[in-house]
Design a protein around this motif. Structure first.
Motif, PDB file in Angstrom:
ATOM      1  N   ILE A  40       0.831  -1.200   0.000  1.00  0.00           N
ATOM      2  CA  ILE A  40       0.000   0.000   0.000  1.00  0.00           C
ATOM      3  C   ILE A  40       0.868   1.254   0.000  1.00  0.00           C
ATOM      4  CG2 ILE A  40      -1.774   1.267   1.299  1.00  0.00           C
ATOM      5  CD1 ILE A  40      -2.600  -1.448   2.500  1.00  0.00           C
ATOM      6  N   LYS A  41       1.924   1.232   0.815  1.00  0.00           N
ATOM      7  CA  LYS A  41       2.864   2.355   0.881  1.00  0.00           C
ATOM      8  C   LYS A  41       4.268   1.796   0.969  1.00  0.00           C
ATOM      9  CE  LYS A  41      -0.429   5.127   3.531  1.00  0.00           C
ATOM     10  NZ  LYS A  41      -0.720   5.686   4.863  1.00  0.00           N
ATOM     11  N   SER A  42       5.212   2.501   0.393  1.00  0.00           N
ATOM     12  CA  SER A  42       6.607   2.065   0.434  1.00  0.00           C
ATOM     13  C   SER A  42       7.494   3.269   0.691  1.00  0.00           C
ATOM     14  CB  SER A  42       6.999   1.386  -0.881  1.00  0.00           C
ATOM     15  OG  SER A  42       8.308   0.864  -0.799  1.00  0.00           O
ATOM     16  N   ILE A  43       8.436   3.108   1.654  1.00  0.00           N
ATOM     17  CA  ILE A  43       9.353   4.183   2.015  1.00  0.00           C
ATOM     18  C   ILE A  43      10.775   3.668   1.870  1.00  0.00           C
ATOM     19  CG2 ILE A  43      10.048   5.786   3.833  1.00  0.00           C
ATOM     20  CD1 ILE A  43       7.253   5.121   5.103  1.00  0.00           C
ATOM     21  N   GLN A  44      11.627   4.451   1.242  1.00  0.00           N
ATOM     22  CA  GLN A  44      13.018   4.059   1.071  1.00  0.00           C
ATOM     23  C   GLN A  44      13.738   4.131   2.407  1.00  0.00           C
ATOM     24  OE1 GLN A  44      13.552   3.144  -2.067  1.00  0.00           O
ATOM     25  NE2 GLN A  44      15.595   2.313  -1.678  1.00  0.00           N
ATOM     26  N   LYS A  45      14.494   3.092   2.741  1.00  0.00           N
ATOM     27  CA  LYS A  45      15.253   3.070   3.988  1.00  0.00           C
ATOM     28  C   LYS A  45      16.543   3.852   3.850  1.00  0.00           C
ATOM     29  CE  LYS A  45      16.022  -0.536   6.448  1.00  0.00           C
ATOM     30  NZ  LYS A  45      16.416  -1.905   6.821  1.00  0.00           N
TER      31      LYS A  45
END
Length: 391
Positions: free
Chosen positions: A57-62
């Motif tokens: 649903i959501k993706s955030i770069q680490k």
């Protein structure tokens, strides 16, 4: 002009009126029953659906290194490493952060409050919903710290020939209680746990008795009831040579003491009372719990590649039991579900024994955290932090 009915006609009219009302009521009841059956069937189908896939649903770069660890925090998560901590909401937006230098940070989370202590060293930081509340330098090395839902923190400290249980308010880290124990009289501290409201504490100590190692757990009440007891000790229980390496407040009024092949459930509204004591036929490999259940992974004496998962309610009744050869890295309870994952596979059981989810990952997964909402989780890999939903 009004029509005047004779008595026989009036009786017939009333009978037909009542019959019509009964038919309407019967139809309404049948319609409601049909609706309940339909909704029940839909709920059963949804509840027992077996998933093999999920959607991101959501993706955030680490941006952190692989050494950071993640913990559930409200609707989002905490990222904790040796040089700092960051709290994020469900969308990955930063709520607060702080930097420090710790060799071995250990974390305790309760509601909106967090304690981070440097195990084996002396640094203790307390965080609230807006970030750092206090930073404290202990007099002795820290064994463990635990925090309550309003920020009250208990710390177990190791000195030379003696140990200390310190109890701090969140505001400025003000010390409320400092209880000294000696290794000669009280033994060596093993574990500590605090109630959600911060008024009750339990510790586990080991000591030598007649040349043998023995174990005792002690219960404290720092509220009004505890004022009537010496050193606020409201109860204790001796376990002889059975070691209790883990004591936990699973909810505000329930304590579990876990041994290598047994456990005890205590009710503790103010003072402790042992309600359930279970002897197990296998050694405990892993414990996991939530506010309603406690779970154990037990060794299979006949097969080293197999384990037995058993979940109990807080009355000691078995609600789930299953053998598995799933090689998990983490196991947890989310509501009525048991969530297991390795770096490449994901398995979810329902407490009714049915498999909820089986999935194989294309790339390695470091952690899976429960997220608010049905079928939602936070999945962490080397590159991204993803909010996912089963589909």
């Amino acid at each position: 002009m009004a029509v005047i009915l004779e008595k026989p006609e009036l009786r017939i009219y009333e009978i037909r009126k009542r019959q019509h009302r009964k038919r309407i009521i019967t139809l309404i009841i049948l319609a409601l029953i049909a609706a309940v059956i339909a909704l029940g069937g839909a709920f059963y189908t949804i509840s027992n659906k077996r998933y093999t896939e999920y959607e991101v649903i959501k993706s955030i770069q680490k941006s952190d290194t692989g050494s950071a660890k993640y913990y559930t925090y409200g609707s989002g998560y905490l990222r904790v490493s040796r040089d700092g901590i960051m709290a994020a909401d469900s969308s990955g937006s930063q709520l607060w952060n702080d930097t420090y230098q710790m060799k071995d940070p250990q974390v305790s989370v309760n509601g909106g409050y967090v304690s981070v202590s440097d195990r084996g060293s002396k640094q203790l930081n307390i965080y609230g919903p807006k970030g750092l509340e206090s930073s404290n330098e202990m007099n002795y090395p820290i064994i463990k710290s635990v925090i309550a839902s309003q920020g009250v923190t208990a710390v177990l400290l190791s000195g030379k020939g003696e140990n200390h249980i310190n109890y701090y308010a969140k505001e400025g880290g003000k010390e409320i209680v400092n209880r000294r124990t000696t290794e000669k009289e009280d033994g060596f501290p093993v574990d500590i746990s605090i109630s959600k409201d911060g008024t009750k504490l339990v510790t586990s100590y080991v000591f030598f008795s007649k040349g043998e190692l023995s174990n005792k757990i002690t219960f404290f009440n720092f509220g009004g009831v505890g004022d009537s007891y010496i050193d606020k000790i409201v109860g204790a229980d001796a376990y002889g040579t059975t070691l209790i390496p883990d004591v936990e407040f699973v909810n505000n009024n329930t304590v579990c003491a876990f041994g290598d092949n047994m456990f005890t459930i205590y009710k503790m509204e103010e003072t402790p009372e042992a309600k359930v004591k279970k002897e197990l036929d296998s050694k405990v490999k892993t414990i996991f719990y939530n506010e309603s259940y406690i779970g154990l992974v037990l060794e299979d004496a006949d097969n080293i590649d197999s384990s037995r998962i058993v979940v109990y309610d807080l009355d000691g009744n078995i609600v789930f039991r299953k053998n598995t050869d799933f090689s998990y890295s983490t196991i947890s309870l989310k509501g009525e579900e048991i969530v297991l994952n390795s770096s490449r596979d994901w398995l979810i059981y329902q407490l009714n024994g049915k498999v909820r989810m089986t999935s194989h990952f294309e790339k390695e997964i470091a952690q899976i955290l429960p997220a608010p909402g049905r079928n939602r989780y936070i999945m962490i890999n080397d590159e991204t932090i993803d909010e996912v939903k089963l589909k």
